[in-house]
Design an enzyme around this catalytic site. Structure first.
Site, PDB file in Angstrom:
ATOM      1  N   ASP A   1       0.762  -1.323   0.102  1.00 58.35           N
ATOM      2  CA  ASP A   1      -0.074   0.084  -0.104  1.00 58.35           C
ATOM      3  C   ASP A   1       0.864   1.177  -0.021  1.00 58.35           C
ATOM      4  OD1 ASP A   1      -2.130   1.823  -0.056  1.00 58.35           O
ATOM      5  OD2 ASP A   1      -2.708   1.220   2.179  1.00 58.35           O
TER       6      ASP A   1
ATOM      7  N   CYS B   1      -8.649 -26.243   7.947  1.00 58.95           N
ATOM      8  CA  CYS B   1      -7.423 -25.411   8.519  1.00 58.95           C
ATOM      9  C   CYS B   1      -7.018 -26.629   9.608  1.00 58.95           C
ATOM     10  CB  CYS B   1      -7.893 -24.293   9.183  1.00 58.95           C
ATOM     11  SG  CYS B   1      -8.604 -23.990  10.529  1.00 58.95           S
TER      12      CYS B   1
ATOM     13  N   CYS C   1     -14.455 -26.944   7.499  1.00 56.58           N
ATOM     14  CA  CYS C   1     -12.914 -26.385   7.251  1.00 56.58           C
ATOM     15  C   CYS C   1     -11.862 -27.155   7.323  1.00 56.58           C
ATOM     16  CB  CYS C   1     -13.024 -25.137   8.384  1.00 56.58           C
ATOM     17  SG  CYS C   1     -11.342 -24.190   8.176  1.00 56.58           S
TER      18      CYS C   1
ATOM     19  N   HIS D   1      -7.659 -20.084  11.495  1.00 52.59           N
ATOM     20  CA  HIS D   1      -9.110 -20.290  10.822  1.00 52.59           C
ATOM     21  C   HIS D   1      -9.425 -19.181  10.075  1.00 52.59           C
ATOM     22  CE1 HIS D   1     -13.008 -21.803  10.527  1.00 52.59           C
ATOM     23  NE2 HIS D   1     -13.556 -20.630  10.936  1.00 52.59           N
TER      24      HIS D   1
ATOM     25  N   ASP E   1      -8.062  -7.190  -0.041  1.00 50.11           N
ATOM     26  CA  ASP E   1      -7.390  -7.268   1.029  1.00 50.11           C
ATOM     27  C   ASP E   1      -8.230  -6.594   2.257  1.00 50.11           C
ATOM     28  OD1 ASP E   1      -5.819  -4.538   2.227  1.00 50.11           O
ATOM     29  OD2 ASP E   1      -6.822  -4.095   0.441  1.00 50.11           O
TER      30      ASP E   1
ATOM     31  N   CYS F   1      -9.400 -26.622  12.768  1.00 51.18           N
ATOM     32  CA  CYS F   1     -10.479 -27.322  12.877  1.00 51.18           C
ATOM     33  C   CYS F   1     -10.210 -28.869  12.876  1.00 51.18           C
ATOM     34  CB  CYS F   1     -11.392 -26.963  11.630  1.00 51.18           C
ATOM     35  SG  CYS F   1     -12.193 -25.392  11.835  1.00 51.18           S
TER      36      CYS F   1
END
Length: 387
Positions: free
Chosen positions: A103, A316, A314, A345, A276, A319
């Site tokens: 940015d 991840c 999920c 997560h 983003d 999880c």
């Protein structure tokens, strides 16, 4: 439609449009960069200080992250662009094996409004760390980003909040266009792409004017700025549509600072490729969790004895390995591991949503997917597009 580019252009980035959904403006493509190809639409995790809070660069790659974002203003203050340049650029400095975007510092013109003064030459800031006077101009922003050596640099702009008078937005648009030209002229890193930023507030004619004038400067990609700053959702959707209709099809489109699941879906519906936001990690640190059945708060007492996973859909690490009961315990005890696991997560949730959106676009069923997702997520609403 595929654009064929010269060797010089391909040393930066280029966007390949692969497929457009037949019922919407949603599009699937590939962003080719010096640090690898990334499928779009995509969500970009935010690593303001060259780190996504509580998550390692290696874990980001493992969970499917493509481009990640860092902030020019904050890296300018700490550790300084010369320190990063000495390491060989941002990727080598933080050991991230993928593309990066910086940015420009334009958002700090909005977020640090109480500690800055806007002039034609640039912006004077009061350093929020030690009170020193700082000056950031379009040229200085580009100089810093050239040294940071990100794959994508951003033009320095004035990010105008909501609401604002039309007169002020008109003046701001003109200033941002002048700053865009100055920044483009100052850009010296031939390996680095430069995106222009389109502003204009909620005013349709100013959005058209800002976008057409920015496109005339021929940037490598274009960003939709000035959204998610307090305006109602319907106005934000109109701001996106007012801008996208004037953007070229063969360049990437980036909606800045947007990161809720519903906002990603609405942006993709309208032809946006990149997003983003600090949202997923920030809310995770406060116990708010994104799941396929809606948002939950791990602080709630009802999870004290709950041995189920955060989200059965999920994949991840959180999880796969931990229960709501344990995660609530970590959060209540203010253990760093709790913030880390919840952040993992939430980020994976948005990256998986991006994967699912890309698949739905390629199958020409984005509208159906959007409805299915939002019905389960608990915030399903009919969508109205401007003709």
């Amino acid at each position: 439609m595929i654009k064929y580019l010269s060797v010089i252009e391909m040393s930066k980035i280029w966007y390949e449009l692969i497929h457009e959904d037949k019922k919407t403006k949603a599009r699937y493509g590939i962003l080719h960069t010096p640090h690898g190809d990334v499928e779009t639409p995509m969500f970009m995790p935010v690593g303001t200080l060259a780190t996504v809070k509580y998550i390692s660069p290696e874990e980001l790659k493992e969970m499917g992250s493509g481009v990640i974002l860092s902030n020019t203003y904050h890296l300018w203050l700490r550790p300084g662009e010369d320190v990063v340049a000495n390491a060989g650029g941002l990727q080598k400095f933080m050991n991230y094996k993928g593309p990066m975007l910086t940015d420009s510092g334009g958002f700090q013109v909005f977020s640090l409004a109480d500690n800055r003064k806007i002039k034609e030459e640039g912006v004077y800031f009061k350093n929020h760390l030690n009170g020193e006077r700082l000056f950031l101009s379009p040229e200085k922003s580009i100089e810093i980003q050239n040294k940071l050596d990100s794959d994508i640099a951003m033009s320095f702009d004035e990010c105008v909040g909501f609401p604002h008078t039309r007169k002020y937005v008109e003046e701001s648009v003109e200033r941002t266009l002048r700053w865009a030209k100055r920044g483009k002229d100052a850009h010296k890193n031939e390996k680095q792409a430069l995106f222009g930023i389109c502003q204009g507030g909620e005013f349709e004619d100013l959005r058209k004017y800002s976008t057409t004038k920015t496109v005339e400067m021929d940037f490598d990609g274009y960003s939709i700025g000035g959204t998610a700053l307090g305006e109602p959702k319907d106005i934000m959707h109109k701001m996106i549509e007012y801008t996208v209709k004037y953007l070229p099809e063969d360049k990437p489109r980036y909606l800045m600072g947007v990161g809720t699941p519903e906002d990603l879906l609405e942006g993709v519906l309208r032809g946006v490729d990149m997003f983003d936001c600090v949202f997923p990690t920030r809310v995770a640190r406060h116990g708010a969790i994104l799941t396929s059945k809606g948002k939950i708060n791990i602080r709630d007492k009802k999870y004290e004895y709950d041995l189920s996973r955060l989200d059965e859909n999920c994949d991840c690490p959180t999880c796969k390995n931990y229960t709501k009961s344990y995660l609530r315990h970590l959060y209540k005890c203010e253990e760093g591991l709790g913030k880390r696991l919840l952040s993992l997560h939430n980020l994976r949730f948005l990256l998986k949503l991006s994967e699912d959106m890309r698949k739905a676009i390629q199958e020409d069923r984005f509208l159906e997917f959007k409805k299915e997702f939002m019905d389960k997520y608990g915030q399903g609403k009919p969508t109205t597009l401007i003709k």
